[in-house]
Scaffold this motif. Structure first.
Motif, PDB file in Angstrom:
ATOM      1  N   LEU A 531      41.535  26.246  28.541  1.00 34.16           N
ATOM      2  CA  LEU A 531      40.780  26.756  29.678  1.00 34.16           C
ATOM      3  C   LEU A 531      41.074  28.237  29.847  1.00 34.16           C
ATOM      4  O   LEU A 531      42.226  28.669  29.788  1.00 34.16           O
ATOM      5  N   ALA A 532      40.009  29.014  30.060  1.00 32.28           N
ATOM      6  CA  ALA A 532      40.157  30.436  30.355  1.00 32.28           C
ATOM      7  C   ALA A 532      39.578  30.715  31.735  1.00 32.28           C
ATOM      8  O   ALA A 532      38.478  30.250  32.053  1.00 32.28           O
ATOM      9  N   THR A 533      40.318  31.491  32.555  1.00 35.29           N
ATOM     10  CA  THR A 533      39.855  31.863  33.888  1.00 35.29           C
ATOM     11  C   THR A 533      39.404  33.317  33.861  1.00 35.29           C
ATOM     12  O   THR A 533      40.203  34.223  33.530  1.00 35.29           O
ATOM     13  N   ILE A 534      38.136  33.533  34.206  1.00 27.81           N
ATOM     14  CA  ILE A 534      37.548  34.874  34.196  1.00 27.81           C
ATOM     15  C   ILE A 534      37.409  35.325  35.647  1.00 27.81           C
ATOM     16  O   ILE A 534      36.775  34.649  36.452  1.00 27.81           O
ATOM     17  N   THR A 535      38.039  36.448  35.991  1.00 28.14           N
ATOM     18  CA  THR A 535      37.999  36.971  37.353  1.00 28.14           C
ATOM     19  C   THR A 535      37.193  38.259  37.367  1.00 28.14           C
ATOM     20  O   THR A 535      37.406  39.150  36.531  1.00 28.14           O
ATOM     21  N   PHE A 536      36.245  38.342  38.313  1.00 27.95           N
ATOM     22  CA  PHE A 536      35.473  39.578  38.476  1.00 27.95           C
ATOM     23  C   PHE A 536      35.289  39.862  39.958  1.00 27.95           C
ATOM     24  O   PHE A 536      35.474  38.984  40.809  1.00 27.95           O
ATOM     25  N   ALA A 537      34.945  41.114  40.295  1.00 29.80           N
ATOM     26  CA  ALA A 537      34.769  41.511  41.687  1.00 29.80           C
ATOM     27  C   ALA A 537      33.479  42.309  41.834  1.00 29.80           C
ATOM     28  O   ALA A 537      32.997  42.939  40.877  1.00 29.80           O
ATOM     29  N   LEU A 538      32.956  42.281  43.047  1.00 30.00           N
ATOM     30  CA  LEU A 538      31.721  43.004  43.360  1.00 30.00           C
ATOM     31  C   LEU A 538      31.916  43.789  44.654  1.00 30.00           C
ATOM     32  O   LEU A 538      32.404  43.251  45.653  1.00 30.00           O
ATOM     33  N   GLU A 539      31.532  45.067  44.638  1.00 31.27           N
ATOM     34  CA  GLU A 539      31.571  45.863  45.861  1.00 31.27           C
ATOM     35  C   GLU A 539      30.470  45.441  46.825  1.00 31.27           C
ATOM     36  O   GLU A 539      30.612  45.593  48.035  1.00 31.27           O
ATOM     37  N   GLN A 540      29.381  44.932  46.281  1.00 34.37           N
ATOM     38  CA  GLN A 540      28.268  44.446  47.084  1.00 34.37           C
ATOM     39  C   GLN A 540      27.569  43.339  46.304  1.00 34.37           C
ATOM     40  O   GLN A 540      27.807  43.165  45.109  1.00 34.37           O
ATOM     41  N   SER A 541      26.711  42.590  46.991  1.00 33.67           N
ATOM     42  CA  SER A 541      26.007  41.506  46.330  1.00 33.67           C
ATOM     43  C   SER A 541      25.261  42.011  45.112  1.00 33.67           C
ATOM     44  O   SER A 541      24.666  43.097  45.135  1.00 33.67           O
ATOM     45  N   ALA A 542      25.272  41.217  44.023  1.00 32.01           N
ATOM     46  CA  ALA A 542      24.622  41.651  42.788  1.00 32.01           C
ATOM     47  C   ALA A 542      24.329  40.449  41.904  1.00 32.01           C
ATOM     48  O   ALA A 542      24.913  39.370  42.075  1.00 32.01           O
ATOM     49  N   PHE A 543      23.418  40.667  40.972  1.00 31.88           N
ATOM     50  CA  PHE A 543      23.146  39.650  39.944  1.00 31.88           C
ATOM     51  C   PHE A 543      24.165  39.848  38.832  1.00 31.88           C
ATOM     52  O   PHE A 543      24.313  40.956  38.290  1.00 31.88           O
TER      53      PHE A 543
END
Length: 602
Positions: A531-543
């Motif tokens: 299993l790999a956990t991918i973490t990402f962040a967004l400053e504002q809502s986005a596709f």
């Protein structure tokens, strides 16, 4: 069987027995099984269930059928038995037999505007994940004095093929080889031309009124060396049943075949029961069919309460033992129509369902549909709130097919509406070694910390032929979880289930202003084994689109493709299906594009 015989009145005393004198009121509150056959009979004769009116327009009949299906699906029914040939006529487009009077008001009159009810009914049932069993009355030809008889009807074209009983009742003579061949041709015409899941017979082989000397000449000509006329009549039925089973198996081996015999095989069997003797009156020897394995299931009509001379608590286990010995399914026929009698309550039905489960039965079929759609004595609510509170999949038939399909691929989640909904989608599997692919899918949802258990029916949130499902807060009975695990499986035509493809989705809700910038934050563990956990962040809502490519640049998975709210998010991607080596995780959100390396260990 199913119409006239079902309404015989039988008097009994209520005795609730499980072991000795243990009261059955304590049986309820069971864990519902994941695998259970839940069926309903829809009678067309006399417009009992569908069509409810022979004079309604095709548009109204279609709307009525959709209404009926929706009501049954809502209460967990997964199979319908629709009477498409009530009396040598057809509720489908046939070149062999005339249109049914129960469809258009006059036998032989085509529907106008033209439509094929069977094609429509099949499509609608399958849309809802329900099996469709085509119910034939094999030998019944003329059913009543009100019957409309078309010039092309078999009673007019072949009068010598019939046995005469109480006027004007007519039955095709099972002892004539040409009659058995004719009915077989009618059945196989439907099997070949329509996408049915099963062929179903009731037990009108010989009439409940009894047979005396009507077939004496036929017996003289075609005795086949059998000296006793009763044995010969049973053999006529057995030959026909075997021919149907063999013919279906050659043409479409996935199509099921079963019969609904009267609930008492022989009076006095099992000990302490009594009633009409199906073996000697209607010449139905269900034990012969089970012994020859010429049926896939039986549905004995057990329309009696627990206790009395027709004791459900004795009859159901006896039938179950016979089916188990033959390695075939037993679905018990329950008399929901008895709820019109004040002596019956919805609890009588729910207790029988629970008793079936205690005895490890394979399921239940209700007679008939309108008893449930009219919610007689609150039986719908009783089932929905208790025995049928979770969905169930039909049991498998390993003697027909035991090879599961391959698992779906590329499970992904798309978040939307500020995290208040998620669209889960996946791709179809490759063909299994028997050539089958998915006929439908089951989607499960588990809490973030739960162990994935595919045997828990409470986790099922969708049974669908589509490859996309919208999971929303308003569709749930509990609050919408910020984090969840999703698993999807593929099932083939005979309900064999693949292994699961799973994905853990986490939306932390952490504000991006707390030090986060839009981008790919981490891929861990790295190297990964399972299993790999991918973490990402967004400053504002986005596709957002997350994709994984191999070292040749080929996309092997797209775990995320959709709109996400601002904040930090995690996606858990199984890696067991990936070959060992180097992969590239690409993150794309608006103008931000990032790539990280992922090493998968074999």
């Amino acid at each position: 069987m199913l119409i006239i015989a079902r309404f015989r009145l039988i008097t009994w005393a209520f005795v609730a027995v499980v072991f000795g004198l243990l009261e059955l009121s304590h049986v309820y509150a069971q864990t519902a099984p994941k695998r259970e056959f839940r069926g309903v009979w829809l009678s067309s004769v006399f417009n009992i269930d569908f069509p409810s009116s022979a004079t309604a327009t095709p548009e109204a009949q279609r709307a009525d059928f959709i209404r009926i299906l929706d009501l049954h699906r809502q209460m967990g029914v997964n199979a319908v038995f629709v009477q498409i040939r009530p009396s040598a006529d057809a509720l489908y487009a046939s070149t062999i037999e005339p249109w049914s009077q129960w469809l258009t008001g006059a036998q032989g009159r085509a529907p106008s505007p033209a439509w094929d009810p069977l094609t429509f009914m099949l499509e609608e049932a399958h849309k809802r994940g329900m099996e469709f069993h085509a119910w034939f009355n094999p030998f019944r030809s003329v059913v009543s004095s009100s019957s409309s008889i078309a010039p092309s009807h078999i009673s007019r074209t072949q009068p010598a093929w019939h046995l005469a009983y109480t006027s004007p009742y007519r039955l095709l003579n099972p002892g004539l080889p040409e009659v058995r061949a004719y009915i077989l041709s009618v059945v196989m015409d439907v099997v070949k031309r329509y996408d049915i899941d099963g062929v179903h017979f009731d037990d009108y082989f010989y009439p409940y009124e009894g047979t005396t000397t009507q077939d004496a000449e036929t017996f003289r000509q075609y005795s086949r060396g059998i000296g006793n006329v009763a044995d010969w009549r049973r053999d006529n039925v057995n030959l026909f049943v075997q021919a149907v089973y063999d013919s279906i198996r050659v043409v479409k081996p996935f199509v099921k075949f079963g019969i609904s015999p009267f609930g008492i095989w022989r009076s006095g069997t099992p000990s302490g029961t009594s009633g009409l003797d199906a073996y000697s009156v209607v010449y139905c020897d269900a034990l012969a069919w089970l012994g020859a394995r010429s049926v896939d299931y039986v549905i004995p009509q057990l329309y009696w309460k627990l206790g009395g001379g027709q004791d459900y608590a004795k009859l159901m286990p006896w039938w179950n033992a016979q089916a188990r010995q033959a390695a075939r399914h037993l679905y018990t026929g329950l008399g929901a129509y008895r709820l019109t009698d004040a002596a019956w309550t919805a609890e009588d039905i729910t207790r029988q369902v629970d008793f079936n489960r205690q005895q490890a039965g394979d399921g239940t079929v209700f007679f008939s549909s309108n008893s449930l759609t009219r919610d007689l004595q609150g039986v719908r609510a009783a089932l929905l709130g208790g025995a049928f509170r979770t969905q169930a999949l039909p049991p498998t038939m390993p003697w027909k097919d035991s090879i599961p399909p391959n698992a779906p691929t590329n499970l992904r989640v798309r978040a939307a509406d500020a995290g208040r909904s998620r669209t889960i989608s996946w791709d179809a599997p490759s063909r299994a070694r028997d050539g089958d692919t998915a006929s439908y899918y089951v989607l499960y949802r588990f809490t973030d910390s739960a162990q994935i258990n595919l045997n828990d029916p409470r986790a099922i949130i969708a049974v669908t032929r589509d490859r996309v499902w919208n999971d929303t807060a308003t569709s749930l009975s509990t609050s919408f979880p910020a984090s969840a695990q999703y698993a999807v499986t593929a099932l083939d035509r005979l309900h064999n289930e693949s292994t699961a493809l799973s994905l853990r989705f986490t939306s932390t809700g952490v504000n991006a202003g707390d030090g986060f910038r839009t981008g790919l934050q981490n891929v861990a563990p790295n190297p990964a084994q399972t299993l790999a956990t991918i973490t990402f962040a967004l400053e504002q809502s986005a596709f957002v689109q997350l994709s994984i490519a191999d070292n040749l640049g080929r996309i092997v998975a797209v775990p995320v493709s959709g709109a996400f709210a601002e904040g930090a998010h995690q996606v858990h991607v199984p890696t067991e299906g990936l070959a060992g080596g180097v992969y590239f995780v690409r993150f794309l959100a608006g103008r931000v594009s990032m790539v990280r390396t992922l090493v998968v260990q074999p």
